[in-house]
Scaffold this motif. Structure first.
Motif, PDB file in Angstrom:
ATOM      1  N   GLY A  62       0.853  -1.161   0.000  1.00 55.47           N
ATOM      2  CA  GLY A  62       0.000   0.000   0.000  1.00 55.47           C
ATOM      3  C   GLY A  62       0.901   1.227   0.000  1.00 55.47           C
TER       4      GLY A  62
ATOM      5  N   GLU B 119      -3.930  -4.391   4.496  1.00 56.21           N
ATOM      6  CA  GLU B 119      -4.464  -4.259   3.144  1.00 56.21           C
ATOM      7  C   GLU B 119      -3.988  -2.948   2.531  1.00 56.21           C
ATOM      8  OE1 GLU B 119      -8.728  -5.868   2.814  1.00 56.21           O
ATOM      9  OE2 GLU B 119      -8.577  -5.195   4.894  1.00 56.21           O
TER      10      GLU B 119
ATOM     11  N   ASN C 157      -1.319   4.302   9.987  1.00 57.20           N
ATOM     12  CA  ASN C 157       0.038   4.254   9.461  1.00 57.20           C
ATOM     13  C   ASN C 157       0.979   3.943  10.617  1.00 57.20           C
ATOM     14  OD1 ASN C 157       2.447   4.558   8.135  1.00 57.20           O
ATOM     15  ND2 ASN C 157       2.352   6.789   8.024  1.00 57.20           N
TER      16      ASN C 157
ATOM     17  N   GLY D 275     -11.475   1.195  14.360  1.00 52.03           N
ATOM     18  CA  GLY D 275     -12.044   1.455  13.050  1.00 52.03           C
ATOM     19  C   GLY D 275     -13.145   2.492  13.061  1.00 52.03           C
TER      20      GLY D 275
ATOM     21  N   GLY E  92     -12.380  -1.526   8.975  1.00 50.56           N
ATOM     22  CA  GLY E  92     -11.848  -0.427   8.186  1.00 50.56           C
ATOM     23  C   GLY E  92     -10.872   0.443   8.949  1.00 50.56           C
ATOM     24  N   TRP E  93     -10.109  -0.184   9.866  1.00 49.96           N
ATOM     25  CA  TRP E  93      -9.181   0.590  10.685  1.00 49.96           C
ATOM     26  C   TRP E  93      -7.957   0.951   9.850  1.00 49.96           C
ATOM     27  CZ3 TRP E  93      -6.037  -1.274  15.519  1.00 49.96           C
ATOM     28  CH2 TRP E  93      -5.462  -0.151  16.131  1.00 49.96           C
ATOM     29  N   LYS E  94      -7.799   2.237   9.580  1.00 51.03           N
ATOM     30  CA  LYS E  94      -6.655   2.729   8.815  1.00 51.03           C
ATOM     31  C   LYS E  94      -5.683   3.370   9.784  1.00 51.03           C
ATOM     32  CE  LYS E  94      -5.305   5.703   4.967  1.00 51.03           C
ATOM     33  NZ  LYS E  94      -5.762   6.556   3.850  1.00 51.03           N
TER      34      LYS E  94
ATOM     35  N   GLY F 139      -3.643   0.713   1.398  1.00 52.57           N
ATOM     36  CA  GLY F 139      -4.179   1.884   2.064  1.00 52.57           C
ATOM     37  C   GLY F 139      -4.020   1.836   3.569  1.00 52.57           C
ATOM     38  N   ASP F 140      -3.208   0.887   4.077  1.00 51.64           N
ATOM     39  CA  ASP F 140      -2.940   0.754   5.514  1.00 51.64           C
ATOM     40  C   ASP F 140      -4.195   0.399   6.308  1.00 51.64           C
ATOM     41  OD1 ASP F 140      -0.208   0.957   5.897  1.00 51.64           O
ATOM     42  OD2 ASP F 140      -0.227   3.139   5.772  1.00 51.64           O
ATOM     43  N   ILE F 141      -5.073  -0.398   5.748  1.00 50.28           N
ATOM     44  CA  ILE F 141      -6.223  -0.928   6.486  1.00 50.28           C
ATOM     45  C   ILE F 141      -5.762  -2.176   7.228  1.00 50.28           C
ATOM     46  CG2 ILE F 141      -8.575  -1.786   6.341  1.00 50.28           C
ATOM     47  CD1 ILE F 141      -8.240   1.144   5.552  1.00 50.28           C
ATOM     48  N   ARG F 142      -5.930  -2.200   8.549  1.00 51.12           N
ATOM     49  CA  ARG F 142      -5.391  -3.289   9.377  1.00 51.12           C
ATOM     50  C   ARG F 142      -6.518  -3.964  10.152  1.00 51.12           C
ATOM     51  NH1 ARG F 142       0.668  -2.331  10.240  1.00 51.12           N
ATOM     52  NH2 ARG F 142       1.077  -0.631   8.791  1.00 51.12           N
ATOM     53  N   ASP F 143      -7.214  -4.861   9.464  1.00 51.32           N
ATOM     54  CA  ASP F 143      -8.304  -5.616  10.069  1.00 51.32           C
ATOM     55  C   ASP F 143      -7.887  -7.070  10.286  1.00 51.32           C
ATOM     56  OD1 ASP F 143      -9.922  -3.414  10.224  1.00 51.32           O
ATOM     57  OD2 ASP F 143     -11.028  -3.833   8.371  1.00 51.32           O
TER      58      ASP F 143
END
Length: 297
Positions: free
Chosen positions: A59, A112, A145, A169, A141-143, A114-118
C-alpha cells in the motif's frame, strides 16, 4: 535477527529438553511474535511472524512480514518443514491458533492496501499442510500508518468459534467479539464487549465445555474522568448464547498489563497480569467462580 526456539518438559519432570530452532531458513532476519498450540491429536503447532522474504512497503506505507508455521507430530522432538500461510501481515501483532474439530484455525492482523489493518483468518483441514484463502473476520476499516501491538484471540465452544480483537475502526477504541457457526469460514454478530471503559486493549480468550471467557485491560470510564488506573476486565459467553456482565477485577497500585485467563474445575476462574512500578515488574493473580454458577446459587 532472531530464531524461534522450542523446548519441552515431559513426564512432570522439572527439567526441559535442549532447545531446538523451529524456523528452517537459517537467515539472519526477524522471526518473532511466536505462538504455540497443541491439537486434539497431540500435534504441536508453532506459528510466527517471519522476515525471510520481507515484503517491503505494502500500500502506501509500512513494511510487513509473512506468517510461517511448523508442526511436530512427535511431542516436540523435531519439527516438519516450515509452511507459509500469508504475506503482508502486521509486523508486531501476535498470532493466535485454535481448533474446530480436526480443522486448524489461525488468525492475524492483515495489512491491506491503504494501511487498512483488520483481522483475517485461514484454516487447514489437513493438519497444517495446506491452508485456505484468508477470510475477513469483520470489516472495521481501521486505517493506521503504524503497527498496533495487539493481535486477535480465538477460542472454540462446542461447534462455535469465537474471535476477539481490538480496533479503532470507528474512531472509538473497542474490544469486539464475533462468532462463527461454520468452523471459522464466516463470522457474524460482531459486538462490543468493552462498553463502559476507555483505552481497552490486549484481549485474551479461553474456553471450556460451558463457556468462553474474555479478559482485557482498560480504564474505567467512571474513574478520574476516564484517566484512572488501567485494570483488568472479565466477561463470559455461555453455551446458550448469553453474555455476562462486565466485571473489573482486583488491582494493585500500578497499571495492569497483558492479562491472561484460565478456567479451572467446578467453575473456578484464574486471571493473571503484570504491573510495573518504580522500575520493578510484578505478577498478580486473582481467582473467582463462574458468574453463571454464582447466579444460580
Amino acid at each position: 535477527g532472531g530464531n524461534v526456539r522450542f523446548s519441552r518438559s515431559a513426564g512432570m519432570r522439572p527439567a526441559f529438553s535442549p532447545a531446538l530452532t523451529v524456523n528452517d531458513d537459517n537467515l539472519p532476519v526477524t522471526h518473532s511474535f511466536q505462538t504455540v498450540a497443541v491439537g486434539p491429536d497431540g500435534a504441536i503447532y508453532v506459528a510466527w511472524l517471519d522476515g525471510r522474504e520481507q515484503s517491503g512497503p505494502h500500500g502506501a506505507h509500512a513494511a510487513t512480514q509473512s506468517i510461517y508455521l511448523a508442526r511436530s507430530t512427535n511431542q516436540g522432538r523435531s519439527f516438519e518443514k516450515n509452511v507459509k500461510i500469508a504475506d503482508h501481515v502486521c509486523p508486531c501483532c501476535r498470532l493466535t491458533i485454535t481448533f474446530a474439530g480436526d480443522t486448524v484455525l489461525l488468525a492475524w492482523r492483515w495489512v491491506e492496501p491503504g494501511d487498512i489493518r483488520d483481522i483475517f483468518l485461514a484454516s487447514s483441514s489437513d493438519r497444517g499442510q495446506t491452508w485456505s484463502k484468508p477470510s475477513m473476520v469483520a470489516r472495521d476499516g481501521w486505517k493506521i500508518n503504524g503497527c498496533p501491538p495487539v493481535g486477535p484471540a480465538l477460542a472454540t465452544l462446542g461447534s462455535k468459534v469465537y474471535a476477539a480483537w481490538f480496533t479503532e475502526g470507528s474512531g472509538d477504541p473497542t474490544i469486539q467479539v464475533a462468532v462463527s457457526a461454520d468452523g471459522g469460514r464466516t463470522f457474524a454478530g460482531k459486538q462490543r464487549v468493552s462498553q463502559g471503559t476507555f483505552d481497552p486493549t490486549h484481549p485474551q480468550l479461553v474456553a471450556n465445555d460451558e463457556k468462553v471467557a474474555v479478559v482485557f485491560q482498560a480504564r474505567s470510564a467512571k474513574s478520574e474522568q476516564g484517566w484512572g488506573r488501567v485494570g483488568v476486565y472479565y466477561r463470559e459467553f455461555h453455551a446458550d448464547g448469553t453474555m455476562s456482565e462486565l466485571v473489573r477485577l482486583a488491582e494493585g497500585k500500578a497499571n495492569a498489563s497483558y492479562p491472561t485467563v484460565a478456567l479451572g474445575l467446578s467453575g473456578r476462574i484464574f486471571v493473571g497480569w503484570t504491573q510495573t512500578a518504580q522500575g520493578a515488574s510484578t505478577a498478580h493473580l486473582v481467582r473467582g467462580r463462574s458468574l453463571a454458577k454464582a447466579a444460580k446459587q
